[in-house]
Design an enzyme around this catalytic site. Structure first.
Site, mmCIF file in Angstrom:
data_model
loop_
_atom_site.group_PDB
_atom_site.id
_atom_site.type_symbol
_atom_site.label_atom_id
_atom_site.label_comp_id
_atom_site.label_asym_id
_atom_site.label_seq_id
_atom_site.Cartn_x
_atom_site.Cartn_y
_atom_site.Cartn_z
ATOM 1 N N GLN A 78 -18.029 9.086 34.238
ATOM 2 C CA GLN A 78 -18.508 8.405 33.031
ATOM 3 C C GLN A 78 -17.327 7.961 32.168
ATOM 4 O OE1 GLN A 78 -22.087 8.517 32.173
ATOM 5 N NE2 GLN A 78 -21.549 7.015 30.642
ATOM 6 N N PHE A 79 -16.705 6.846 32.533
ATOM 7 C CA PHE A 79 -15.531 6.387 31.786
ATOM 8 C C PHE A 79 -15.871 6.043 30.342
ATOM 9 C CE2 PHE A 79 -17.229 2.308 33.060
ATOM 10 C CZ PHE A 79 -16.886 1.457 32.023
ATOM 11 N N THR A 80 -17.133 5.744 30.056
ATOM 12 C CA THR A 80 -17.514 5.341 28.699
ATOM 13 C C THR A 80 -17.401 6.480 27.687
ATOM 14 O OG1 THR A 80 -19.865 5.735 29.124
ATOM 15 C CG2 THR A 80 -19.023 3.498 29.529
#
Length: 148
Positions: A78-80
């Site tokens: 989950q890079f966000t």
């Protein structure tokens, strides 16, 4: 590293119509990685999560770990989690780890969890995924190795 942990009764992740990972009782982990993350952060979080006591004991107290209840983990990249929303209305992801580094650290983290005798299901790194979960509690805990 940043991780959002949710205690669940069940969860699954799919890409398109294909279910890639599915668990019963356990944790869904949304895993964010930055370029400075490495073995130290991986080992710290794997140890912390594998020993975290948030499952109810016979007295209904949060006193049991995921290992104690024979739970599983659904780990989702989950890079966000590294979104910067300070300026404007469109988030910047400049603080997120570059994909090659993040994938390597993410895989090492999942392996570290398995080294703690945990069953780990995953989605597909970098893919658009649909995650379904049944939150239990709810119990949601945020880990950030910059603030350990």
């Amino acid at each position: 590293m940043r991780i959002v942990l949710q205690k669940v009764s069940s969860a699954q992740v799919s890409v398109g119509e294909k279910i890639l990972g599915e668990i019963g009782v356990g944790f869904v982990l949304l895993v964010g990685i930055e370029n400075t993350d490495g073995k130290e952060e991986v080992d710290y979080l794997a140890r912390k999560i594998s020993h975290l006591r948030v499952f109810a004991d016979q007295n209904d107290k949060m006193n049991l770990s995921i290992t104690d209840v024979k739970g599983s983990i659904l780990s989702i990249s989950q890079f966000t989690l590294y979104a910067d929303t300070k300026k404007g209305n469109r988030p910047s992801f400049i603080n997120a780890g570059d994909p090659e580094h993040a994938k390597t650290v993410y895989q090492a983290f999942n392996q570290a969890l398995m080294n703690h005798n945990l069953k780990v299901a995953t989605g597909e790194f970098g893919a658009h995924m649909e995650v379904k979960l049944e939150n239990d509690g709810p119990v949601t805990i945020i880990f950030d190795t910059d603030h350990k």
